[in-house]
Structures are given as structure tokens and as C-alpha cells.
Scaffold this active site. Structure first.
Site, mmCIF file in Angstrom:
data_model
loop_
_atom_site.group_PDB
_atom_site.id
_atom_site.type_symbol
_atom_site.label_atom_id
_atom_site.label_comp_id
_atom_site.label_asym_id
_atom_site.label_seq_id
_atom_site.Cartn_x
_atom_site.Cartn_y
_atom_site.Cartn_z
ATOM 1 N N HIS A 271 -0.539 -3.685 -1.510
ATOM 2 C CA HIS A 271 -1.939 -3.873 -0.534
ATOM 3 C C HIS A 271 -3.018 -4.943 -0.956
ATOM 4 O O HIS A 271 -3.487 -5.251 -0.523
ATOM 5 C CB HIS A 271 -2.940 -2.058 -1.334
ATOM 6 C CG HIS A 271 -4.146 -2.207 -0.412
ATOM 7 N ND1 HIS A 271 -4.805 -1.274 0.062
ATOM 8 C CD2 HIS A 271 -4.570 -2.339 -1.016
ATOM 9 C CE1 HIS A 271 -5.838 -0.896 0.354
ATOM 10 N NE2 HIS A 271 -6.357 -1.752 -0.410
ATOM 11 N N GLU A 272 -2.934 -5.352 -2.883
ATOM 12 C CA GLU A 272 -3.498 -6.333 -2.849
ATOM 13 C C GLU A 272 -3.417 -7.128 -2.745
ATOM 14 O O GLU A 272 -4.167 -8.035 -2.460
ATOM 15 C CB GLU A 272 -3.660 -6.139 -4.702
ATOM 16 C CG GLU A 272 -4.372 -4.256 -5.231
ATOM 17 C CD GLU A 272 -5.761 -4.627 -5.080
ATOM 18 O OE1 GLU A 272 -6.987 -4.872 -4.231
ATOM 19 O OE2 GLU A 272 -6.328 -3.014 -4.405
ATOM 20 N N HIS B 118 -10.072 -3.825 5.290
ATOM 21 C CA HIS B 118 -9.087 -2.648 5.674
ATOM 22 C C HIS B 118 -8.850 -2.606 6.906
ATOM 23 O O HIS B 118 -9.234 -2.638 7.922
ATOM 24 C CB HIS B 118 -9.985 -2.070 4.735
ATOM 25 C CG HIS B 118 -9.766 -1.656 3.243
ATOM 26 N ND1 HIS B 118 -10.672 -2.069 2.430
ATOM 27 C CD2 HIS B 118 -8.787 -1.683 2.597
ATOM 28 C CE1 HIS B 118 -10.791 -2.014 1.212
ATOM 29 N NE2 HIS B 118 -9.197 -1.628 0.944
ATOM 30 N N TYR C 184 -8.099 3.157 4.217
ATOM 31 C CA TYR C 184 -7.749 4.182 3.322
ATOM 32 C C TYR C 184 -7.753 5.510 3.541
ATOM 33 O O TYR C 184 -7.503 6.092 4.699
ATOM 34 C CB TYR C 184 -10.028 4.663 3.932
ATOM 35 C CG TYR C 184 -11.078 3.669 3.515
ATOM 36 C CD1 TYR C 184 -10.526 2.721 2.288
ATOM 37 C CD2 TYR C 184 -11.941 3.520 3.124
ATOM 38 C CE1 TYR C 184 -11.166 1.814 2.118
ATOM 39 C CE2 TYR C 184 -12.910 2.777 2.671
ATOM 40 C CZ TYR C 184 -12.479 1.592 1.904
ATOM 41 O OH TYR C 184 -13.792 0.786 1.253
ATOM 42 N N HIS D 166 -4.328 -8.540 0.328
ATOM 43 C CA HIS D 166 -6.249 -8.707 0.219
ATOM 44 C C HIS D 166 -5.874 -10.283 -0.092
ATOM 45 O O HIS D 166 -6.900 -11.633 0.813
ATOM 46 C CB HIS D 166 -6.539 -8.216 -0.706
ATOM 47 C CG HIS D 166 -7.580 -6.705 -0.281
ATOM 48 N ND1 HIS D 166 -7.642 -6.682 0.767
ATOM 49 C CD2 HIS D 166 -7.497 -5.532 -0.659
ATOM 50 C CE1 HIS D 166 -8.513 -5.137 0.883
ATOM 51 N NE2 HIS D 166 -8.130 -4.292 -0.147
#
Ligand SMILES: [Zn+2]
Length: 281
Positions: free
Chosen positions: A161-162, A171, A220, A165
Site C-alpha cells: 500500500h505504501e 486511495h 479504506y 503511494h
């Protein structure tokens, strides 16, 4: 001819990586989840833009997905590890990098003296799991922060996930078209967190035409930033549906990266020689 191109490309990648980043194949793309429940989303606790995105001064985050200057040149992402990193933690990050590399044309490489911009991977205790979004073009020079506090940030899905980014993905529920797919239940969200549910402006971002992905590792969970334990996001057609997961990136996540970086072929295809039928050199 094709074979020569493939061999040259792989050789170049291996040469540039040095010892810390040699491609490993075959690779296990998905693991059994070792993390179940709300503790699997530690990035929600970092209290940055949308939870875990670090915004440098003067950069509008809503530009991240569309502006070529914010993409890593040639899809090459140099990185360095802060001193004192535990080998086991380092290996988890390297493994997550390999997963993204195999499914895309991205290459993460140990920083060399020639690299002027890179991600500095740290384990600051006072910070949580967060990262910059995208590349910073010159005149920026120097490290871009990427923090994974131990132990909570070291599930494979959280690391991926990071890293996504870093490559420029926001998101999933921030997409300009999200209202067609999910309902935001504002009454269940603490006002202090309302800005975390901001929708990106479609004049600045693009979905690359990839379908909305409820299972995206960038989505999320349905209870994110709830003030009363009730849902804050619900799928329109299935209100009971779980949203997001932190096992690993989905095909939709990878597809966005491939389109964003105009990947003609994945690293996995280069290594295996299994080129897509539409590959043209
Ligand atoms: Zn995030």
C-alpha cells in the site's frame, strides 16, 4: 530480436540493482493473511492527508495521478534504508518491492551516488506508516520520506500500500467517480476526519479507465475513521460487503500502475519470456 531486447533489459535491471535488489523468480504473489481485523490498517492512524500520505510544501496531492513530472522517471525508484534496520524487516520490504516489480515495469533499486532523488525508508518510532505520493521533480533533491514503524507496518499488504503511494496511487475511495460505487456515511465520521474522505478532482486525476475496485489494497475499510463503530463507507449494491484488504495489491491496482507508467511489458514477462500477444518492440 525480441530475445535480445529482453536479455538486455533484464541485464540492465540486474546491473543497476546491485546486491540489495536482485530480482528473484519465481515469486509468490499472494500470501495467506497473517493479519485479520482492524489492526491490519495501521496506516489509518498516521494523521496525515487521507491518513498516511505525506504532502510536501507546494504540491497539490490531487495532481498526483495525472502529471508526468510526478511519475518516477523511467519507472526507476531508488531507495535507501536507514541505519539499524532489522534484516527481517528489510526483507519484507524487498519482497513487497519484488511483487510490484513482477506485475509492472517498475524497478526499485538501491540508491547510487548518481541518484538525486530517492525514498529514504525509515522506522521512526514517533511516526506510523506513511509515504510521499509520487516523485518530486527538480529542483527538489534529496530523500523522500517513507516510514514504516515496527512491528505494525510490516504486513505485506501494508507495505505494498505504501509503495503504491510512492508510485503515485491515491486511495481508491478518493476517485472522482467513487459516489457511483460507494456511499460515504458522514454522520458516522468524526468531523476531524471529514477531510480524509475528500474526493479527488477529476480535472487533476484519472482512473485510467480501470473499474472501481472494492478489494483494492488502496481502499479504506468500511469502518475507517468511524466515531461510533458504525460503517463510514458502504458499497452501493451490497451494504454488507467488506471493503479493501491488506493481503496484497489486486490486478486493478497493478493495472493502474502499468497504465500510469505506460508499461509495454512486465518484469515477469521479461524474466520468463512469456510476452503478451500484443507486445510490439
Ligand atoms: Zn494510504
Amino acid at each position: 530480436m525480441l530475445r535480445w531486447i529482453a536479455v538486455f533489459s533484464v541485464t540492465t535491471i540486474l546491473f543497476r540493482r546491485g546486491n540489495g535488489g536482485v530480482l528473484q523468480s519465481p515469486i509468490l504473489h499472494y500470501e495467506q493473511p497473517s493479519c485479520v481485523g482492524r489492526d491490519c490498517y495501521p496506516e489509518l492512524k498516521s494523521r496525515l492527508y487521507q491518513g498516511d500520505i505525506l504532502l510536501p510544501e507546494g504540491v497539490d496531492p490531487k495532481n498526483a495521478l495525472k502529471i508526468p513530472a510526478l511519475l518516477w522517471p523511467d519507472g526507476l525508484v531508488p531507495y535507501s534504508f536507514a541505519k539499524g534496520f532489522k534484516k527481517a524487516d528489510k526483507n519484507k520490504i524487498l519482497k513487497a518491492m519484488r511483487v510490484i516489480e513482477m506485475e509492472t515495469c517498475i524497478s526499485f533499486m538501491p540508491k547510487t551516488m548518481l541518484d538525486r532523488t530517492w525514498i529514504s525508508i525509515e522506522q521512526k518510532k514517533e511516526a506510523g506508516c506513511y509515504s510521499v505520493i509520487g516523485y518530486r521533480p527538480l529542483p527538489h533533491e534529496g530523500p523522500l520520506t517513507f516510514n514504516l514503524r515496527t512491528p505494525e507496518c510490516y504486513e505485506s499488504g501494508t507495505i505494498q500500500h505504501e509503495l503504491l503511494h510512492v508510485l503515485g496511487l491515491l486511495h481508491e475511495q478518493a476517485r472522482p467517480d467513487r459516489d457511483e460505487h460507494v456511499d460515504i456515511l458522514w454522520e458516522n465520521i468524526d468531523k476531524a476526519y471529514h477531510s480524509d474522505f475528500a474526493k479527488a478532482d477529476e480535472s487533476f486525476v484519472t482512473t485510467y479507465g480501470v473499474a472501481y475496485d472494492y478489494d483494492s489494497v488502496m481502499h479504506y475499510p468500511k469502518w475507517a475513521f468511524s466515531k461510533n463503530d458504525k460503517d463510514t463507507i458502504r458499497a452501493k449494491n451490497d451494504t454488507e460487503r467488506e471493503l479493501g484488504q491488506r493481503i496484497g495489491a489486486t490486478e486493478g491496482d497493478f493495472e493502474k500502475i502499468r497504465l500510469m507508467y505506460n508499461c509495454k511489458v512486465t518484469n515477469e514477462a521479461l524474466l520468463t519470456g512469456n510476452f503478451p500477444l500484443n507486445f510490439v518492440n
